[in-house]
Design a protein around this motif. Sequence first.
Motif, short mmCIF file in Angstrom:
data_model
loop_
_atom_site.label_atom_id
_atom_site.label_comp_id
_atom_site.label_asym_id
_atom_site.label_seq_id
_atom_site.Cartn_x
_atom_site.Cartn_y
_atom_site.Cartn_z
N PRO A 186 0.83 -1.21 0.00
CA PRO A 186 0.00 0.00 0.00
C PRO A 186 0.86 1.26 0.00
O PRO A 186 2.05 1.23 0.37
CB PRO A 186 -0.80 -0.12 1.30
N PRO A 187 0.31 2.40 -0.39
CA PRO A 187 1.07 3.65 -0.41
C PRO A 187 1.48 4.09 0.99
O PRO A 187 0.79 3.81 1.97
CB PRO A 187 0.10 4.65 -1.04
N LYS A 188 2.60 4.76 1.07
CA LYS A 188 3.09 5.24 2.36
C LYS A 188 2.54 6.62 2.70
O LYS A 188 2.71 7.09 3.82
CB LYS A 188 4.62 5.26 2.35
N ARG A 189 1.92 7.26 1.73
CA ARG A 189 1.33 8.58 1.99
C ARG A 189 -0.05 8.65 1.36
O ARG A 189 -0.37 7.88 0.45
CB ARG A 189 2.23 9.68 1.42
N GLN A 190 -0.88 9.54 1.85
CA GLN A 190 -2.25 9.69 1.36
C GLN A 190 -2.23 10.02 -0.13
O GLN A 190 -1.52 10.93 -0.57
CB GLN A 190 -2.96 10.80 2.12
N GLY A 191 -2.98 9.26 -0.91
CA GLY A 191 -3.07 9.50 -2.34
C GLY A 191 -1.92 8.93 -3.14
O GLY A 191 -1.87 9.11 -4.36
N GLY A 192 -0.98 8.25 -2.48
CA GLY A 192 0.19 7.74 -3.17
C GLY A 192 -0.11 6.49 -3.98
O GLY A 192 -1.23 5.98 -4.02
N ASP A 193 0.94 5.98 -4.65
CA ASP A 193 0.80 4.81 -5.50
C ASP A 193 0.84 3.52 -4.69
O ASP A 193 1.52 3.42 -3.66
CB ASP A 193 1.94 4.76 -6.53
N VAL A 194 0.11 2.54 -5.18
CA VAL A 194 0.22 1.17 -4.68
C VAL A 194 1.28 0.46 -5.52
O VAL A 194 1.27 0.57 -6.75
CB VAL A 194 -1.13 0.43 -4.80
N LEU A 195 2.19 -0.23 -4.87
CA LEU A 195 3.21 -0.98 -5.59
C LEU A 195 2.75 -2.44 -5.71
O LEU A 195 2.56 -3.12 -4.70
CB LEU A 195 4.55 -0.91 -4.86
N VAL A 196 2.58 -2.88 -6.93
CA VAL A 196 2.10 -4.23 -7.21
C VAL A 196 3.22 -5.04 -7.87
O VAL A 196 3.96 -4.52 -8.72
CB VAL A 196 0.87 -4.18 -8.14
N THR A 197 3.35 -6.27 -7.46
CA THR A 197 4.30 -7.18 -8.11
C THR A 197 3.53 -8.30 -8.79
O THR A 197 2.67 -8.95 -8.18
CB THR A 197 5.27 -7.80 -7.08
N VAL A 198 3.83 -8.49 -10.07
CA VAL A 198 3.23 -9.58 -10.83
C VAL A 198 4.34 -10.49 -11.33
O VAL A 198 5.48 -10.06 -11.52
CB VAL A 198 2.37 -9.08 -12.01
N ARG A 199 4.00 -11.74 -11.52
CA ARG A 199 4.99 -12.74 -11.98
C ARG A 199 4.53 -13.31 -13.31
O ARG A 199 3.45 -13.87 -13.43
CB ARG A 199 5.14 -13.85 -10.95
N GLN A 200 5.38 -13.17 -14.30
CA GLN A 200 5.09 -13.66 -15.65
C GLN A 200 6.30 -14.42 -16.17
O GLN A 200 7.41 -13.87 -16.23
CB GLN A 200 4.76 -12.48 -16.58
N GLY A 201 6.11 -15.68 -16.52
CA GLY A 201 7.21 -16.48 -17.01
C GLY A 201 8.35 -16.63 -16.02
O GLY A 201 9.52 -16.72 -16.43
N GLY A 202 8.02 -16.67 -14.73
CA GLY A 202 9.03 -16.81 -13.70
C GLY A 202 9.77 -15.54 -13.36
O GLY A 202 10.67 -15.55 -12.49
N VAL A 203 9.41 -14.42 -13.97
CA VAL A 203 10.08 -13.14 -13.74
C VAL A 203 9.11 -12.20 -13.03
O VAL A 203 7.95 -12.06 -13.44
CB VAL A 203 10.56 -12.51 -15.06
N ASP A 204 9.58 -11.54 -11.99
CA ASP A 204 8.76 -10.58 -11.26
C ASP A 204 8.87 -9.19 -11.87
O ASP A 204 9.98 -8.75 -12.24
CB ASP A 204 9.17 -10.52 -9.78
N HIS A 205 7.75 -8.50 -11.95
CA HIS A 205 7.69 -7.14 -12.49
C HIS A 205 6.97 -6.25 -11.48
O HIS A 205 5.93 -6.64 -10.94
CB HIS A 205 6.94 -7.12 -13.82
N ARG A 206 7.48 -5.03 -11.29
CA ARG A 206 6.84 -4.07 -10.39
C ARG A 206 6.02 -3.09 -11.21
O ARG A 206 6.47 -2.57 -12.23
CB ARG A 206 7.89 -3.33 -9.58
N ILE A 207 4.80 -2.84 -10.71
CA ILE A 207 3.90 -1.89 -11.38
C ILE A 207 3.38 -0.90 -10.34
O ILE A 207 2.91 -1.30 -9.27
CB ILE A 207 2.70 -2.62 -12.02
N PHE A 208 3.48 0.38 -10.64
CA PHE A 208 2.92 1.41 -9.77
C PHE A 208 1.53 1.78 -10.29
O PHE A 208 1.34 2.03 -11.47
CB PHE A 208 3.83 2.65 -9.75
N THR A 209 0.58 1.80 -9.37
CA THR A 209 -0.81 2.04 -9.76
C THR A 209 -1.53 2.77 -8.65
O THR A 209 -1.09 2.78 -7.49
CB THR A 209 -1.52 0.72 -10.08
#
Length: 532
Positions: A186-209
């Motif tokens: 979850p975001p560390k400040r009000q209104g901030g981005d959520v950091l999501v990690t997805v795994r595709q083909g054994g590789v992790d990717h970070r997405i800010f949303t």
Amino acid sequence: MSVPSSCDVIVAGSGNAGFSAAISAAQSGARHVLLVDKCPEEWAGGNTYFTAGAYRTAHDGLLDLLPIVNNVSREQAAKIELGPYTERDFQQDLDKVCVGRSDPELAKALVSESNDAVKWLAENGIRFQLSFNRQAYEVNGKIKFWGGLSLKTEDGGKGLIADHQAAANRHGVRCLWSTALVGIAPPKRQGGDVLVTVRQGGVDHRIFTKGVILAAGGFESNSQLRSQFLGPGWDMAMVRGTPYNTGECLEMAIKSLGAQAVGNWSGCHAVAWDANANPDVGDRVASNEYTKSGYPLGLMINTEGKRFVDEGVDLRNYTYAKFGRAILHQPEQTAFQVWDAQTAKWLRSEEYREERVERITANTIEQLAEKCAARGLHDKKTFVNTIREYNEAVYAFQSENGPSGPRWDPTVRDGVSTQSASKQLALPKSNWALPLDQGPYIAVKVTCGITFTFGGLKVNPKTAQLIAASSGAPIPGVYCVGEMLGGLFYQNYPGGSGLTSGTVFGRRAGKAAARRAANPHYEDPPAVASRL
């Protein structure tokens, strides 16, 4: 398709709830909506794909529904009896089958927005039909709908998912398959981005949303979690749908995000299911046709030759989701559904035709018992005596009431039963009790097929935003819909209300996530008081 480093809204799960949320977010102004699912593209749709596509909705009668259906001719419309199903009716049905335990705010939202939800889906290209084959019988020249359920989608869950995919594509929703959601910060400040990690083909990717909507289903495909939460024997239940609903997102939300677990964690939707089906995964061709819901027309008898439920206690829509549990608790988790010639003709062909199910047939009850014995029946004598005693009770009821008594009608609770002054069964059949005395006879072997689990996560009913267990505060930027949402269904559910819930709360979550994405100074609303 490559994994982006950022987007406005991410939806995890490609069932009806997930697609409803994604489309809602896009319509509400989110410019970059990403839908991810750990399944390959050929398994798109989650459990929704395997449903009959039934939606329970409050409505004002036939004229209210005709504008959104595509399968009613003018001649048919003149023969249809379909009265209003009010919000009060829907609420009463929900209260009855869920023993009054549904969270009142969730229930109110489901009921009050049900009509608008299906019309919103229709506006987005979901093809609706009146469910003639599943929810209506022709009686005395009239097509009579029953059980508060009349709408389905064209080609069931298959058609529903195809229509959802087309709508998502029109709204610019990107879909990533074989891509699992494995982390949320979850975001560390009000209104901030959520950091999501997805795994595709054994590789992790970070997405800010700005918003994450969890729509990844329950744990019904995980035999270990079924045994842990539902209880002993549930590892033996057959899986009706997708093999990918294994509960990782539920566990992640509880353990990593601190989301509050609520609802009926020992409860689930489970039906009478073809005993010859694959136990581990649904069939994407046969789909919902392995359901065996014709028991109100006949009897269900276990391998010891005994009945174990009142097959006519209520209309099928209010019993089918719990009778799977009753079958699971029988010896060897199996039973036989039995009919004679006069009742078999009312069975739905998509579930009981010879091409779909093994029909055990015989000219006499004794011969039927012999054939069932070759398929697992252990006590032929008790089987025969059970049917004979049932028939005697029906004859006594008919003799006592005569021509002026209750008349058999499969569209209502007709009161045609086994209970009379001269003879009563310890386990009655309360409605639709006709004698089984006209050959040829038919039996079908069934077991328990699990559909979805009821335990889930607590949300703000207005936005479907997750609530933290420790503080009761909303978890910024994280929402939950579909089977993952807890507190709505207990022990049972009114048929068709699961898909309606997915759309009602999917729309709310999509709108809330889009609002958060559009406003850099967004402040999450406070939690709504709830008794959960």
